[in-house]
Design a protein around this motif. Structure first.
Motif, mmCIF file in Angstrom:
data_model
loop_
_atom_site.group_PDB
_atom_site.id
_atom_site.type_symbol
_atom_site.label_atom_id
_atom_site.label_comp_id
_atom_site.label_asym_id
_atom_site.label_seq_id
_atom_site.Cartn_x
_atom_site.Cartn_y
_atom_site.Cartn_z
ATOM 1 N N TRP A 22 0.830 -1.200 0.000
ATOM 2 C CA TRP A 22 0.000 0.000 0.000
ATOM 3 C C TRP A 22 0.866 1.252 0.000
ATOM 4 O O TRP A 22 0.619 2.191 -0.744
ATOM 5 N N ASP A 23 1.903 1.251 0.818
ATOM 6 C CA ASP A 23 2.809 2.395 0.903
ATOM 7 C C ASP A 23 3.497 2.648 -0.439
ATOM 8 O O ASP A 23 3.639 3.797 -0.877
ATOM 9 N N LYS A 24 3.935 1.587 -1.102
ATOM 10 C CA LYS A 24 4.600 1.713 -2.401
ATOM 11 C C LYS A 24 3.665 2.298 -3.449
ATOM 12 O O LYS A 24 4.076 3.126 -4.261
ATOM 13 N N LEU A 25 2.404 1.851 -3.440
ATOM 14 C CA LEU A 25 1.436 2.379 -4.397
ATOM 15 C C LEU A 25 1.207 3.870 -4.189
ATOM 16 O O LEU A 25 1.195 4.649 -5.150
ATOM 17 N N VAL A 26 1.029 4.282 -2.946
ATOM 18 C CA VAL A 26 0.840 5.705 -2.641
ATOM 19 C C VAL A 26 2.073 6.493 -3.061
ATOM 20 O O VAL A 26 1.969 7.555 -3.692
ATOM 21 N N TRP A 27 3.241 5.977 -2.749
ATOM 22 C CA TRP A 27 4.489 6.664 -3.076
ATOM 23 C C TRP A 27 4.646 6.800 -4.596
ATOM 24 O O TRP A 27 4.921 7.893 -5.097
ATOM 25 N N ASN A 28 4.457 5.715 -5.326
ATOM 26 C CA ASN A 28 4.616 5.749 -6.788
ATOM 27 C C ASN A 28 3.594 6.652 -7.465
ATOM 28 O O ASN A 28 3.951 7.464 -8.329
ATOM 29 N N ASP A 29 2.332 6.500 -7.095
ATOM 30 C CA ASP A 29 1.296 7.292 -7.757
ATOM 31 C C ASP A 29 1.380 8.771 -7.386
ATOM 32 O O ASP A 29 1.090 9.629 -8.214
ATOM 33 N N SER A 30 1.777 9.075 -6.172
ATOM 34 C CA SER A 30 1.923 10.485 -5.803
ATOM 35 C C SER A 30 3.103 11.110 -6.549
ATOM 36 O O SER A 30 3.056 12.284 -6.921
ATOM 37 N N TYR A 31 4.141 10.327 -6.804
ATOM 38 C CA TYR A 31 5.272 10.856 -7.578
ATOM 39 C C TYR A 31 4.852 11.128 -9.026
ATOM 40 O O TYR A 31 5.170 12.192 -9.580
ATOM 41 N N ALA A 32 4.129 10.189 -9.631
ATOM 42 C CA ALA A 32 3.661 10.394 -11.004
ATOM 43 C C ALA A 32 2.770 11.637 -11.088
ATOM 44 O O ALA A 32 2.904 12.443 -12.020
ATOM 45 N N GLU A 33 1.893 11.808 -10.111
ATOM 46 C CA GLU A 33 1.004 12.971 -10.097
ATOM 47 C C GLU A 33 1.790 14.257 -9.833
ATOM 48 O O GLU A 33 1.481 15.305 -10.410
ATOM 49 N N PHE A 34 2.793 14.200 -8.972
ATOM 50 C CA PHE A 34 3.637 15.368 -8.733
ATOM 51 C C PHE A 34 4.301 15.814 -10.026
ATOM 52 O O PHE A 34 4.302 16.993 -10.366
ATOM 53 N N ARG A 35 4.858 14.876 -10.757
ATOM 54 C CA ARG A 35 5.521 15.217 -12.028
ATOM 55 C C ARG A 35 4.532 15.857 -13.008
ATOM 56 O O ARG A 35 4.868 16.811 -13.694
ATOM 57 N N LEU A 36 3.335 15.343 -13.034
ATOM 58 C CA LEU A 36 2.311 15.881 -13.927
ATOM 59 C C LEU A 36 1.885 17.288 -13.498
ATOM 60 O O LEU A 36 1.866 18.219 -14.313
ATOM 61 N N GLN A 37 1.546 17.443 -12.218
ATOM 62 C CA GLN A 37 1.076 18.737 -11.722
ATOM 63 C C GLN A 37 2.173 19.799 -11.703
ATOM 64 O O GLN A 37 1.897 20.988 -11.870
ATOM 65 N N ALA A 38 3.407 19.388 -11.516
ATOM 66 C CA ALA A 38 4.523 20.346 -11.465
ATOM 67 C C ALA A 38 4.686 21.084 -12.787
ATOM 68 O O ALA A 38 5.196 22.219 -12.810
#
Length: 177
Positions: A22-38
Protein backbone atom coordinates in the motif's frame (compact mmCIF):
# COMPACT_ATOMS: atom_id res chain seq x y z
CA UNK A 1 -8.10 11.27 36.91
CA UNK A 2 -10.82 13.07 34.96
CA UNK A 3 -11.79 11.55 31.63
CA UNK A 4 -11.02 13.79 28.72
CA UNK A 5 -12.02 13.68 25.07
CA UNK A 6 -9.05 13.54 22.71
CA UNK A 7 -8.25 13.01 19.07
CA UNK A 8 -5.04 11.36 17.95
CA UNK A 9 -2.94 12.17 14.91
CA UNK A 10 -0.78 9.62 13.15
CA UNK A 11 1.76 10.87 10.61
CA UNK A 12 2.59 8.15 8.07
CA UNK A 13 5.66 8.95 5.98
CA UNK A 14 6.34 7.15 2.71
CA UNK A 15 9.61 7.34 0.80
CA UNK A 16 11.87 5.22 -1.39
CA UNK A 17 12.27 2.73 1.47
CA UNK A 18 8.54 1.91 1.55
CA UNK A 19 8.21 -1.85 2.07
CA UNK A 20 4.45 -2.42 2.33
CA UNK A 21 2.51 -2.73 -0.95
CA UNK A 22 0.00 0.00 0.00
CA UNK A 23 2.81 2.39 0.90
CA UNK A 24 4.60 1.71 -2.40
CA UNK A 25 1.44 2.38 -4.40
CA UNK A 26 0.84 5.70 -2.64
CA UNK A 27 4.49 6.66 -3.08
CA UNK A 28 4.62 5.75 -6.79
CA UNK A 29 1.30 7.29 -7.76
CA UNK A 30 1.92 10.49 -5.80
CA UNK A 31 5.27 10.86 -7.58
CA UNK A 32 3.66 10.39 -11.00
CA UNK A 33 1.00 12.97 -10.10
CA UNK A 34 3.64 15.37 -8.73
CA UNK A 35 5.52 15.22 -12.03
CA UNK A 36 2.31 15.88 -13.93
CA UNK A 37 1.08 18.74 -11.72
CA UNK A 38 4.52 20.35 -11.47
CA UNK A 39 4.35 21.15 -15.18
CA UNK A 40 1.73 23.80 -14.38
CA UNK A 41 4.10 25.56 -11.98
CA UNK A 42 7.35 24.89 -13.81
CA UNK A 43 6.60 24.97 -17.59
CA UNK A 44 10.14 25.97 -18.50
CA UNK A 45 11.72 23.30 -16.28
CA UNK A 46 13.66 25.93 -14.32
CA UNK A 47 13.26 24.14 -11.02
CA UNK A 48 14.10 20.56 -10.19
CA UNK A 49 12.76 20.14 -6.68
CA UNK A 50 9.51 20.74 -4.85
CA UNK A 51 11.39 22.98 -2.41
CA UNK A 52 12.64 25.21 -5.24
CA UNK A 53 9.12 25.53 -6.61
CA UNK A 54 7.78 26.44 -3.18
CA UNK A 55 10.46 29.10 -2.84
CA UNK A 56 10.27 30.67 -6.30
CA UNK A 57 6.83 29.94 -7.74
CA UNK A 58 3.79 31.70 -6.27
CA UNK A 59 0.99 29.26 -5.53
CA UNK A 60 3.20 26.15 -5.66
CA UNK A 61 1.98 25.24 -2.17
CA UNK A 62 -1.22 24.12 -3.96
CA UNK A 63 0.74 21.07 -5.11
CA UNK A 64 -0.06 19.39 -1.78
CA UNK A 65 -3.76 19.49 -2.65
CA UNK A 66 -3.34 18.81 -6.37
CA UNK A 67 -1.22 15.70 -5.81
CA UNK A 68 -3.52 14.40 -3.07
CA UNK A 69 -6.11 13.45 -5.68
CA UNK A 70 -3.86 10.60 -6.81
CA UNK A 71 -4.00 8.94 -3.38
CA UNK A 72 -7.58 9.42 -2.19
CA UNK A 73 -8.64 6.07 -3.67
CA UNK A 74 -5.94 4.33 -1.66
CA UNK A 75 -7.16 6.07 1.49
CA UNK A 76 -10.68 4.79 0.84
CA UNK A 77 -9.24 1.25 0.76
CA UNK A 78 -8.38 1.65 4.43
CA UNK A 79 -12.06 1.68 5.38
CA UNK A 80 -11.46 4.65 7.70
CA UNK A 81 -9.02 2.57 9.79
CA UNK A 82 -5.71 4.17 10.68
CA UNK A 83 -2.89 2.08 9.21
CA UNK A 84 -0.06 0.77 11.40
CA UNK A 85 -1.77 1.64 14.70
CA UNK A 86 -2.99 -1.32 16.77
CA UNK A 87 -3.97 -1.71 20.38
CA UNK A 88 -1.98 -3.97 22.71
CA UNK A 89 -3.98 -6.97 21.44
CA UNK A 90 -2.98 -6.30 17.84
CA UNK A 91 -6.39 -4.98 16.72
CA UNK A 92 -6.59 -2.05 14.31
CA UNK A 93 -9.53 -0.32 15.97
CA UNK A 94 -8.66 3.35 15.49
CA UNK A 95 -10.82 5.11 12.92
CA UNK A 96 -9.82 8.34 11.25
CA UNK A 97 -12.26 11.17 10.55
CA UNK A 98 -10.04 13.18 8.23
CA UNK A 99 -6.63 13.17 6.66
CA UNK A 100 -4.19 15.63 5.17
CA UNK A 101 -1.78 14.71 2.41
CA UNK A 102 1.58 16.47 2.37
CA UNK A 103 4.48 16.57 -0.05
CA UNK A 104 7.61 16.64 2.07
CA UNK A 105 10.20 16.55 -0.68
CA UNK A 106 10.40 15.61 -4.32
CA UNK A 107 12.73 15.85 -7.28
CA UNK A 108 11.55 15.83 -10.89
CA UNK A 109 14.65 13.92 -11.97
CA UNK A 110 15.15 11.54 -9.04
CA UNK A 111 12.17 9.58 -7.68
CA UNK A 112 14.28 8.24 -4.81
CA UNK A 113 14.10 11.73 -3.27
CA UNK A 114 10.29 11.74 -3.32
CA UNK A 115 8.82 11.74 0.18
CA UNK A 116 5.19 12.21 1.23
CA UNK A 117 3.16 12.04 4.41
CA UNK A 118 -0.46 11.40 5.25
CA UNK A 119 -1.62 12.81 8.56
CA UNK A 120 -4.59 10.85 9.92
CA UNK A 121 -6.78 12.47 12.60
CA UNK A 122 -8.82 10.02 14.66
CA UNK A 123 -12.43 10.11 15.68
CA UNK A 124 -12.91 11.48 19.22
CA UNK A 125 -11.88 9.11 22.01
CA UNK A 126 -12.42 9.13 25.75
CA UNK A 127 -8.98 9.13 27.41
CA UNK A 128 -9.39 7.40 30.75
CA UNK A 129 -5.79 7.08 31.90
CA UNK A 130 -2.18 6.51 30.92
CA UNK A 131 -0.79 3.12 31.91
CA UNK A 132 2.97 3.01 31.43
CA UNK A 133 3.53 3.64 27.72
CA UNK A 134 -0.15 3.08 26.82
CA UNK A 135 -3.17 5.35 26.54
CA UNK A 136 -6.33 3.76 27.92
CA UNK A 137 -9.11 4.92 25.59
CA UNK A 138 -12.65 4.07 24.51
CA UNK A 139 -15.01 5.40 21.86
CA UNK A 140 -16.79 8.53 23.11
CA UNK A 141 -20.23 7.06 22.38
CA UNK A 142 -19.47 3.99 24.51
CA UNK A 143 -18.28 6.10 27.43
CA UNK A 144 -21.38 8.30 27.23
CA UNK A 145 -23.82 5.37 27.30
CA UNK A 146 -22.95 4.38 30.88
CA UNK A 147 -22.41 0.89 32.26
CA UNK A 148 -19.54 -1.30 31.15
CA UNK A 149 -17.18 0.40 28.71
CA UNK A 150 -14.90 -1.62 26.45
CA UNK A 151 -11.46 -0.06 26.22
CA UNK A 152 -8.27 -0.21 24.17
CA UNK A 153 -4.68 0.22 25.30
CA UNK A 154 -2.86 2.16 22.59
CA UNK A 155 0.94 2.13 22.77
CA UNK A 156 2.65 5.49 22.53
CA UNK A 157 4.93 5.34 19.50
CA UNK A 158 6.76 7.56 17.05
CA UNK A 159 4.55 9.68 14.81
CA UNK A 160 1.44 9.16 17.00
CA UNK A 161 0.40 12.17 19.02
CA UNK A 162 -2.53 13.61 20.92
CA UNK A 163 -3.82 16.09 18.36
CA UNK A 164 -6.47 17.80 20.45
CA UNK A 165 -7.95 17.58 23.91
CA UNK A 166 -11.31 18.65 25.23
CA UNK A 167 -11.54 18.71 29.01
CA UNK A 168 -14.90 18.72 30.83
CA UNK A 169 -14.32 22.39 31.64
CA UNK A 170 -13.78 23.29 27.99
CA UNK A 171 -16.71 21.12 26.97
CA UNK A 172 -19.00 22.88 29.51
CA UNK A 173 -17.83 26.32 28.36
CA UNK A 174 -18.41 25.37 24.71
CA UNK A 175 -21.95 24.15 25.48
CA UNK A 176 -22.74 27.26 27.58
CA UNK A 177 -21.82 29.76 24.89
Amino acid sequence: MTDRTITLCYRKIMDAGAAKPWDKLVWNDSYAEFRLQAQNFNPENRYRTFGEMLHYVPGADRLHFLVSGAVTGYLQQLGERMPDISDNLGRQFLRFQRFQFELINSDLQDQSRHQVAVNFVSEPLRWHDTVGQFLLVSPVAAAASGGEVLTHLVPLQPFLSIYSILTPETDAAANAG
